[in-house]
Structure formats: structure tokens, C-alpha cells
Design a protein around this motif. Structure first.
Motif, mmCIF file in Angstrom:
data_model
loop_
_atom_site.group_PDB
_atom_site.id
_atom_site.type_symbol
_atom_site.label_atom_id
_atom_site.label_comp_id
_atom_site.label_asym_id
_atom_site.label_seq_id
_atom_site.Cartn_x
_atom_site.Cartn_y
_atom_site.Cartn_z
ATOM 1 N N VAL B 121 32.666 1.240 -7.285
ATOM 2 C CA VAL B 121 33.262 0.295 -8.237
ATOM 3 C C VAL B 121 32.902 0.691 -9.673
ATOM 4 O O VAL B 121 33.754 0.700 -10.572
ATOM 5 N N THR B 122 31.647 1.056 -9.888
ATOM 6 C CA THR B 122 31.207 1.448 -11.226
ATOM 7 C C THR B 122 31.928 2.695 -11.704
ATOM 8 O O THR B 122 32.327 2.792 -12.866
ATOM 9 N N TYR B 123 32.106 3.636 -10.802
ATOM 10 C CA TYR B 123 32.783 4.875 -11.195
ATOM 11 C C TYR B 123 34.181 4.586 -11.716
ATOM 12 O O TYR B 123 34.579 5.079 -12.784
ATOM 13 N N TYR B 124 34.927 3.780 -10.984
ATOM 14 C CA TYR B 124 36.301 3.508 -11.422
ATOM 15 C C TYR B 124 36.335 2.654 -12.693
ATOM 16 O O TYR B 124 37.238 2.812 -13.526
ATOM 17 N N LYS B 152 37.407 -4.371 0.750
ATOM 18 C CA LYS B 152 36.934 -5.238 -0.323
ATOM 19 C C LYS B 152 36.463 -4.457 -1.546
ATOM 20 O O LYS B 152 36.457 -4.999 -2.658
ATOM 21 N N VAL B 153 36.102 -3.219 -1.380
ATOM 22 C CA VAL B 153 35.779 -2.378 -2.544
ATOM 23 C C VAL B 153 37.059 -2.042 -3.306
ATOM 24 O O VAL B 153 37.111 -2.114 -4.545
ATOM 25 N N ILE B 154 38.096 -1.689 -2.577
ATOM 26 C CA ILE B 154 39.392 -1.455 -3.231
ATOM 27 C C ILE B 154 39.829 -2.721 -3.958
ATOM 28 O O ILE B 154 40.312 -2.669 -5.093
ATOM 29 N N ALA B 155 39.619 -3.879 -3.319
ATOM 30 C CA ALA B 155 40.010 -5.149 -3.951
ATOM 31 C C ALA B 155 39.228 -5.368 -5.238
ATOM 32 O O ALA B 155 39.788 -5.814 -6.245
ATOM 33 N N ARG B 156 37.928 -5.053 -5.229
ATOM 34 C CA ARG B 156 37.160 -5.236 -6.461
ATOM 35 C C ARG B 156 37.715 -4.363 -7.587
ATOM 36 O O ARG B 156 37.822 -4.804 -8.738
ATOM 37 N N ILE B 157 38.059 -3.129 -7.249
ATOM 38 C CA ILE B 157 38.600 -2.225 -8.263
ATOM 39 C C ILE B 157 39.932 -2.750 -8.792
ATOM 40 O O ILE B 157 40.148 -2.848 -10.003
ATOM 41 N N VAL B 158 40.827 -3.100 -7.887
ATOM 42 C CA VAL B 158 42.154 -3.576 -8.294
ATOM 43 C C VAL B 158 42.028 -4.865 -9.105
ATOM 44 O O VAL B 158 42.662 -5.019 -10.156
ATOM 45 N N ASN B 159 41.191 -5.772 -8.626
ATOM 46 C CA ASN B 159 41.091 -7.070 -9.297
ATOM 47 C C ASN B 159 40.427 -6.974 -10.669
ATOM 48 O O ASN B 159 40.733 -7.749 -11.566
ATOM 49 N N ASP B 160 39.535 -6.007 -10.827
ATOM 50 C CA ASP B 160 38.835 -5.857 -12.112
ATOM 51 C C ASP B 160 39.622 -5.038 -13.128
ATOM 52 O O ASP B 160 39.429 -5.207 -14.328
ATOM 53 N N LEU B 161 40.444 -4.107 -12.648
ATOM 54 C CA LEU B 161 41.017 -3.108 -13.548
ATOM 55 C C LEU B 161 42.537 -3.182 -13.537
ATOM 56 O O LEU B 161 43.192 -2.650 -12.633
ATOM 57 N N PRO B 162 43.127 -3.801 -14.551
ATOM 58 C CA PRO B 162 44.586 -3.968 -14.557
ATOM 59 C C PRO B 162 45.360 -2.654 -14.581
ATOM 60 O O PRO B 162 46.518 -2.622 -14.173
ATOM 61 N N THR B 163 44.715 -1.572 -15.029
ATOM 62 C CA THR B 163 45.436 -0.296 -15.074
ATOM 63 C C THR B 163 45.477 0.405 -13.717
ATOM 64 O O THR B 163 46.123 1.438 -13.576
ATOM 65 N N CYS B 164 44.806 -0.145 -12.728
ATOM 66 C CA CYS B 164 44.928 0.403 -11.369
ATOM 67 C C CYS B 164 46.193 -0.195 -10.748
ATOM 68 O O CYS B 164 46.206 -1.349 -10.329
ATOM 69 N N VAL B 165 47.256 0.598 -10.725
ATOM 70 C CA VAL B 165 48.563 0.050 -10.326
ATOM 71 C C VAL B 165 49.005 0.489 -8.938
ATOM 72 O O VAL B 165 49.966 -0.039 -8.391
ATOM 73 N N CYS B 166 48.311 1.461 -8.361
ATOM 74 C CA CYS B 166 48.795 2.032 -7.100
ATOM 75 C C CYS B 166 47.623 2.577 -6.296
ATOM 76 O O CYS B 166 46.665 3.116 -6.856
ATOM 77 N N LEU B 167 47.724 2.411 -4.982
ATOM 78 C CA LEU B 167 46.757 3.024 -4.067
ATOM 79 C C LEU B 167 47.451 4.154 -3.329
ATOM 80 O O LEU B 167 48.465 3.935 -2.668
ATOM 81 N N LYS B 168 46.913 5.367 -3.447
ATOM 82 C CA LYS B 168 47.351 6.437 -2.539
ATOM 83 C C LYS B 168 46.482 6.330 -1.306
ATOM 84 O O LYS B 168 45.282 6.615 -1.338
ATOM 85 N N HIS B 169 47.109 5.941 -0.242
ATOM 86 C CA HIS B 169 46.422 5.550 0.994
ATOM 87 C C HIS B 169 46.401 6.729 1.942
ATOM 88 O O HIS B 169 47.453 7.231 2.345
ATOM 89 N N GLU B 170 45.206 7.174 2.290
ATOM 90 C CA GLU B 170 45.127 8.320 3.194
ATOM 91 C C GLU B 170 43.874 8.226 4.062
ATOM 92 O O GLU B 170 43.259 9.225 4.405
ATOM 93 N N ASP B 171 43.489 6.993 4.365
ATOM 94 C CA ASP B 171 42.314 6.805 5.206
ATOM 95 C C ASP B 171 42.725 6.887 6.676
ATOM 96 O O ASP B 171 43.887 6.815 7.017
ATOM 97 N N TRP B 172 41.755 7.035 7.537
ATOM 98 C CA TRP B 172 41.938 6.998 8.985
ATOM 99 C C TRP B 172 40.827 6.174 9.569
ATOM 100 O O TRP B 172 39.665 6.498 9.306
#
Lengths: 307, 307, 307, 307
Positions: B121-124, B152-172
Motif C-alpha cells: 500500500v505504501t509503495y503505491y 483488501k490490499v487492492i481495495a486499500r490502494i483503489v480507495n485511497d488513490l483516485p488516479t488508480c483507474v484500472c487493475l491489470k488482473h493476472e493472479d492465479w
């Protein structure tokens, strides 16, 4: 008892470990599973693979599972048992135990600490010395073990150790590796090459010179049929059948969820009583089950079309 | 210039970097490639992805490639540029450069040293502060980066940072992650989710709530068609088309050989002039080319049958 | 039997596993080793640590070693047994076995697959449920396990699980972690913090709030003396003693050779009969032995000077 | 311009990159740092090492730092520049740039993807071909790169590539590796071996046949003195001096905090103006600074006693 030899071919299904919902081993399902695999045309079985739930078993449980499966197989096909372990004492003990029970051979993956060519060759020389005349399968699976074996390292192992009778091939990119090992002069004798990766590259692997598959897709009949058609020279028919199963096979190969999908499918087919994974281990969500159901329904339609 | 926004959808093709056989960048092929991707229905492009050959380029070469592609696109679709780098100075410099050239946003993967939730979260947060109002794509690709982000980490990033507009999803396993992120109350606004993995799970990803794909299969028309049919509610037609391309898509996703296969296919289709990879990088053997040829021939027959 | 509690302090020596040159376990040396450690001032012992040769033992051998050591200790100090294993069944079985034999508690390292904060917390909650009222040591050793636990993750585990009584601290950089965990309000109760890393940072760790060491330097009397002098407020004397042993302690902490050096030193001191490592495992060269001999000779001179 | 050659010996200090508190590069401190290192007896300098903050610099900044340092050195000692990069184009560009500026040679670490013996040998053959007649240092640092090179792999590289003039030795356990490389018949010519690891094993490394150190301890005069005394045959005096600095050297080698400690020490000594690390990068806490202060005070007393 038949020992595994360099002519191993066809489909060695990697068996799942059936559990009751409370986490106890389900030995009754072991019986049904053995019958199902052999009815589907399996030419061998492999138990206690490193990718499944074998590491979750105690030594006693491992023995119980192997004993039950061997009793049910009753010599009809060879059974290979995975004996990879951090220490030689464990490998020796487990090997002695399963060979006494009637296994045809053992499978050994390299410990993740091996890096240089000589370290890998030395490790297998020590293993071979340790287990004496027991035939073994060399497991080459860098994605999981982190150990990369160049074709010439495999050649050194095979050429030095007569008890190395089979390669379980699961490298990426692996097709060139099969070609390299089948090239003239590479090995001093022909050994068996059985491929993994859930069968996802089976048609190409067979055309490159593999002898079959050693992996665990929930429809082993697909692999049996692909191999038979390849052997009969009908690579188009082989690929047609492969393609029909591919959407599900791809889905089952998802890292992290594959085993849950496989068990759900096997339970749905009536092979095992429950799709339970032992903790720690994920289970399939309701949406995930519907996705599998949908793929199976489509697969059945496609197979009917194929005839 | 259009900026990337949370409504990004459809197919953002990840562009390859064309080279001449001697290793020089082939800018003419860049033009043809852009036209090809847009003709195939791409709704955006992504360049300098971490999985391709971007790390082999010098800074000057990166700028030349981005400039050429942006000039050819000429505002028709948004172009995202990968700017992942070990240090913030490089990220800032590269971001400024590509935004000046007309990029629509940047993509940032986490450095492999991040482990705990707070570190990620801090990095982003630091990246977002660094690049100001530039919209960015959060790249979630644990298999390669080694960094696992819980929903929930992705949610923290998205919710905190309005410039995060898209997730490139490539998890398994990634399907449950899409469902988790689309669940009520998880995010404070809907962002775009575009999926990777060479499109191998695209039908299921769309049905779970993804908005499209950001990946690089050599037949982007497959992804376009799957997404359109899903959007139109015809998931069976979507899957039929997907299945027809799956044997080749699977082949192209082989770790270690995938890019060579993709470039060979694109060259075969006349999109790029050469299938050359810059050193260090493997090339496709003659047998490998024949395997691709065979899969393409079968694919064409199947598509004809489908109509 | 005394159970491990949150007041654990002093030096818990991590015991080596003595072998005969032919690879058999040397139980007689176990007795001498126990006496030696306790005579040196150890306040506890830890056996079957993940960094030593425990993974090379069969289950039967592990039981024999633990039983022999517990018999010799005979309740004089608490004995912690490492029970980390890939599966819960193994952890449960091993825990039951060693607690029956008289262990004071168990130590559990996180499996390397854990990444997110919640995964780590959930894993320990499941372990704690599994082993019931058995007190356990939380092993934090990212360099080897690959799992990084933020102080607040450790706090969640400690605050949720009353049976977590001790942290084996072996992170890098670790001093700030000790300070963070000792800060007001971080934990809902004071637990024991015992430090690893071969004692290489012991004076600083004690001054940051650690309660002692749990590690395996071949001169445990150094650690005993450092801790006593720190407790008595004489940090300069503590550091003088530490400095006298540091050249050897540093040498023993060499990755890859450390255990061979430790065993050589213990054999040289008459503690164990042989310096043999079980295969696979390196041995010390003649030059390496001379280097250790030289460092010990210098250390003895220095200690004489210190008085 | 002097080129690095196989007779490189003594202390090649790995320079830090000085920053202003706001993150800008502090070029004035570069000058002071160069003077300080040379006054301390450095026989060479190494800049842009992979373990420091070089990856945080843009290409322009890297050039500015190298240019400033080379200008200040003004030919008094050879300067090696690290040019490791994911792609050959970057290595070639960076090499050309720094050699033009007056560097004496470059240092190349293997990319983490290399595993088999042949992959490593091939990589260096390609690098050597790429950079032509520029002498290079082979960096062997498995703990960070993940690449393990057996002595015979190093021998193949050295024997095949005349421009490989020096080994930066940083393996663990590394002493046997030095002995192996110095054994008769191993190499077809004697190359320079300079050791890393913060100097923590320097006395033993020199006695095994190393030619000096290439690392970055904040008291380079320790390394200079150890090497001179070893060269003069007074290994006891060498070790006495080493031991006096060891408590601080050990502290500076803490993974994760080492660079912050080194910069704090250099700033305290007046070498650089600020102890700032560029983001992302940790800083030393007040307690951490006090710990360093205390170790330095004790070190000074000890050195006074030694005379």
C-alpha cells in the motif's frame, strides 16, 4: 512383482488422495478411484506426488494409502510412489516401505537447493546408491522445484545410473527438451519419457517422442485416447479429442485451484465420495462449481459431435 | 489527450517490440502492427510490458518505440505504457516522457521486494504522489513479480488513490479475486478490470465481472469477439469462439517460448516483418514452427465450421 | 511437566543432532551435549530446528532424539521442539508425540507459500486450534522461510492466540522490530522474545528489549554471559565478552558452512564424538579446520586478557 | 587511460551515491568521498554496484555521477563501473558511455534467470563479445542474484574470455571457492580475486589467495591495513586490526539496514554531507544511530590500545 522399466508407456495417472469432509483419509474412495483409473485405460498409477496432498499426510497415513492402492491394483499395472524428501534417511525409509508393499518403482524430484550441473548429478548418484536396485523416475519440474536440468545433465544421470528408467517431463518450454533427449547419441539407451502439465501439451509431446503421460487430469480417458491415436498415426483424430477436452483441462490447470477442480470433477463423476481437500487447502466456490459444470456439459456435447 | 479512465473496457492489446534480425528496432513494423491491432478491434494498446522485451531496450529506444506507436495511433485509442522500474527517479522520468508523447496512462507492477500488506500500500501511495495526476494501471501478476496482493490490499490502494483507474488482473487463481473485487462495498468506486494470462480464462473472467482483456495473444480478434458476445449475453457463442482459438492460445502461453511463438505467428500473418527476438532470447525451432502452422490450419478449419 | 511461558528468558541453545561417521545417530553424544549446554548456563533447549539436520531424520529418529534429550534434561530446563511441516496432520502428530515425551512447547515456522497478512494470521490461528493448549514459539525467519511478518501481523497473532508465548526473532533488520513489538500498546501482554542469528547481534538485541537468545553458537557461555551482564546493567562488560567471541561467531555464521564449523568446534571441545554431518551435507576442509583452530586460539588469549 | 588488468589488488572501495535530503544527487559530496577513499589507501573504486542505490538513478544521473567521480579521481586509480542490466542493449550503451568517460573496466552480474552451467557460460560469452576489448569483472554473488557458479564454470569463463580479468567474489561458503580457483591447473592464467561481503571474512580470504577486497565498509582503512599486514606476512597483526573493527563491520552488514548505517557513518565522518537514502529506502532510527555511535566509540578505544 513387476518393476518399472524403460518401456513404461501410456498413461500413468497421478492419483489424488481422497478425504472425508472431516479430514480423515477416505480409503473406500481409494478403491473406487483405482478401478476408475484402470477402467479408463491407465497403464500405471503414481501416488504421493509432490504437487498433491501427499505432504499433508503423516508417514502412517502415507503407508495406509499406498498399501490400499497397491492391494486394489493387485499387480494389474505398475505403481510408482513419490519419495522426494529433504533427507536421505527419509527417502530410504519410504522407498523400502513402498517397495515392500509392492510398488514398481519410486519417483524423486531434486531438492530446491541444487543449482549447478554437478550438484544435480551428484545428488542423483547418491540417491541411486541409497536405494540400490530400485528403479526410479527422474522428476524434472523446474516451475515448482526451481531446479533446471539441461538435457546434458539429464543425459549424465541416465547414462551413469542404470536404475534411472523414466523421465517425468514437466519443464517449460519442454518440447525442445524431448527432441534433444531423443536425438541420436544423447542417451546411451532409450528410457521412458512420460509428460506432465495436466496433459495440456500431450499431442505435441507425443509427436516429439514422448511415450505417454504421467499427470492427473480428471478425464484420463482423454489422455489414453490421444496416446492411442498418436500411436496409430492418426494425429488429427488425437488432436480432435484433445481439443474437445481442452477447455476443461485448461481450467483444471489453474495454479492454486487445480486440485480443488480436479476433486470436484472426480466427485461429480462418482469416483471419490467427497471433493474435500485437507487443510490447509482451498475449496471451490459455488461459482467455480458452476463454471466446471458448464464446461463439462459443453465437453459432452462436443464429444457426441465427434462420435 | 484522452486520459485512461475507470471505464476502460474491451481489448488492450499488449504490443510486441518488433526487431530486425540484426537486433535493431523495426519501426516500420510498429506502424503495421498498430494498424493491425486497431483493425482487429483493439480498444487500447499497452506498450513496454514487463513480460516482453521492454527490459532489453535502452531509454532512447523505449522513447522511439513509444513515440512511433503513439504517432501511428494518433489518438484513435488510449495507449498505456509500462513504467515499472527499480527506482522512483526512473519511474518519474519515464512517466513524464511518455505522457508528454501522448500516452493515456502508465502501468506499474510492484517490485519483488514488497511483502507485507502495508509495504504494498505504501509503495503505491508513493508512486501515486510521484506521478501526480497521471492515471495508472495497477498490475497484479504474482507469478512473475512474487508479490501477492489480497483483494483488501487492492481495495486499500483503489480507495485511497483516485488516479488508480484500472487493475491489470493476472493472479492465479484469479476468478475468485474478480468476484471479491466486484462484491458490494469492496471498492468505493467501480474501476476497470482488464485480464491477462494470454486470454486463457477470458470467458470465465468476463462472467465474473471483468471489463475486458489486457494481454497479447496473436489473434486479438478472438478476444474482441469473446468480449462482444459476452456483452451481448451470448456466452455460448463467446465460448465457441474461444474454444476454436484455445489450442493455439494454450500453445502461445508456454512459459519460456510464448513470445517466440507470438512473434512467429504475427510475422506469419504479415503483421511484423521478422519474428526475431533480441538477444538474449530464444527462437523457435523448425519443429516448433511446424507445430504452430498445424495449429493455425486446424484453427482456420474450425472457424469456418463455426461460421 | 513445566510448560513454556511468556517469561522464557536467557539462552535456549538450539541443539545439533550428533551423528556417527557412518550416518547413524549418536545418542551417547546427545547425553554429553545436554550436560554441556546446561553446565554452560542454558536456561532451555530447542531441538529439531529447521536450519539444522532435523529434516534429514525419519520420524522414528526424531522421536528417538527428542526422547533421549528429554530424558537427559530430566525437567531441569524447558525443551522446545520444532514441529514445522508442510501439513497439519504432521504438525499435530509430531506435537502430540513430543508433548507426551515431556516437551515444554513447540516451535512453528510459517510455510513459504504464505504471503499476505491475512494468510499468515489465518495459518497460525489454524495451528493454534490444531494443537490445543500446547504453548508455541512463533518463528520469524524471513531469510529462510521467505515469509515477512510486519510487527502488526505478529501483534495480531499474539493478541488473538494466548498459546503464542514466545517469538523467535530472526528477521533482518531486526532491531527495529524488537523496539516496535516492545512499544506501548502493541501487544496485549508481554511475551518472550528470544533472538537468533547465531547471537551476532545479541548485545543490541538485549538493549532493545529482547529476553535472551535461541540460537546455536558453539560457545553458549558467551551468550549466557552477555545476557547476564546486560541484565546487571553492565553493557560494556557484555560487549567486551561479545567482542572476544565475535571473530569465531562470525565465522560460524557463514551460510552453507556454519553447521560444519559448529560441529567441528563442538567435537573439538569434546561435546560430541564426531563432527559428521549426515548426507547430503558438506564437511569442513583441512584449511577450514585450521582457520577455526586459529580463531579459537586467539579467542582464548583474548578471554584471558579480559579476565 | 589505464585499463583494469589481472593484477588488480588492494582495496577497490564500492562508492555510495550521496544524495541531498530532498533526493537530488549531491555531487559535491562525490568529490569529498573520492578524496577520502583515496586518502584511506584505496587502490581503486567501484561505482554503480547492484547492491547500492544505482538502480534508483536515471541514465542521465548515472552518467553524471560516473563523470564526476572519474573527473575527481583523475587517473590516480582505476575505476570500475557496474553495468549489469536486463538487456544487452543497455549493457552496451552503458559500457560505451562509461568507458568514454574514462572508466578502467566494467562489472557484470549474471541475470537471475540463469541456472544451468551452459546458460551462465553462454551469457558471459555474449557479454564479452558485446563489449569488445573492455575488461570486465565477473560478479559472483549468489545470495542476491540467485545464480550459483561452480568453480569450474568460473574457470570456463576465465579460460575462454581473455577480457575477464577479475572475479568479485561474494559467494558463501566462499573460502573453499578461492582455494579451488587458486589450485594448480584450474585457470589458464592468474586473474585477480577481490572479495566482498563488507570485508567480514577478509583475513581468511587473503590467506586463501585473494588479492584484496571490493566492498564498501565505511572504514576502508581497516581493509587497507588488513591487506597490507597480510601481504607483509603478519597475519596476527592483520587479524588484530580486523577484530577491532569487526563489531561495527558486522553491524553494517545487516541486510536491509546496511546502507543506512554506512551512510550515517560516512556522514558522521564528514565524508558525505547527508546520510539520506533516496526513496524507496529506509533510514536509521535514533536508537540505531546511538548504537552506531557506541560501536564507533568502543572501536576508537580499541584502536588506541592496539597502537
Amino acid at each position: 512383482m513387476t518393476r518399472l522399466a524403460t518401456d513404461a508407456a501410456g498413461v500413468f495417472v497421478i492419483a489424488v488422495t481422497p478425504f472425508h469432509p472431516d479430514g480423515r483419509i477416505d480409503l473406500e474412495s481409494c478403491d473406487r478411484m483405482v478401478d476408475f483409473y484402470l477402467d479408463a485405460g491407465a497403464t500405471g498409477l503414481t501416488v504421493l506426488g509432490i504437487m498433491g496432498e501427499a505432504p499433508k499426510l503423516t508417514v502412517e497415513e502415507s503407508r495406509d494409502v499406498v498399501a490400499r492402492i497397491l492391494a486394489r491394483v493387485d499387480g494389474r499395472v505398475p505403481v510408482v510412489v513419490g519419495v522426494s524428501a529433504p533427507g536421505f534417511a527419509q527417502i530410504a525409509t519410504l522407498t523400502a516401505m513402498v517397495m515392500d508393499l509392492g510398488a514398481a518403482g519410486v519417483m524423486v524430484a531434486p531438492p530446491g537447493s541444487l543449482r549447478t550441473d554437478d550438484q544435480i548429478v551428484t545428488y542423483y548418484a547418491q540417491v541411486a546408491e541409497l536405494i540400490g536396485d530400485v528403479p526410479f523416475v527422474l522428476q524434472d519440474f523446474p516451475l515448482v522445484t526451481g531446479v533446471q536440468m539441461a538435457p546434458k545433465v539429464i543425459a549424465r544421470i541416465v547414462n551413469d545410473l542404470p536404475t534411472c528408467v523414466c523421465l517425468k517431463h514437466e519443464d517449460w518450454p519442454g518440447l525442445e527438451k524431448i527432441s534433444a533427449l531423443r536425438a541420436d547419441g544423447m542417451l546411451n539407451r532409450r528410457i521412458s519419457i512420460l509428460c506432465g502439465n495436466g496433459g495440456l501439451f500431450l499431442p505435441e509431446e507425443m509427436m516429439r517422442g514422448a511415450d505417454g503421460a504421467m499427470t492427473g487430469f480428471a478425464y484420463p480417458e482423454m489422455m489414453v485416447s490421444v496416446i492411442r491415436n498418436c500411436a496409430a498415426g492418426d494425429s488429427d483424430r488425437a488432436q480432435d479429442i484433445f481439443d474437445a477436452y481442452l477447455p476443461l483441462a485448461r481450467f483444471e490447470q489453474q495454479p492454486g485451484m487445480g486440485l480443488a477442480i480436479r476433486k470436484y470433477t472426480l466427485a461429480r463423476r462418482g469416483v471419490i465420495a467427497h471433493d474435500a481437500l485437507r487443510r490447509p487447502g482451498g475449496s471451490l466456490s459455488q461459482k467455480g462449481r458452476e463454471e466446471v459444470d458448464r464446461l463439462i456439459a459443453r465437453q459432452e456435447r462436443r464429444l457426441t459431435e465427434l462420435g
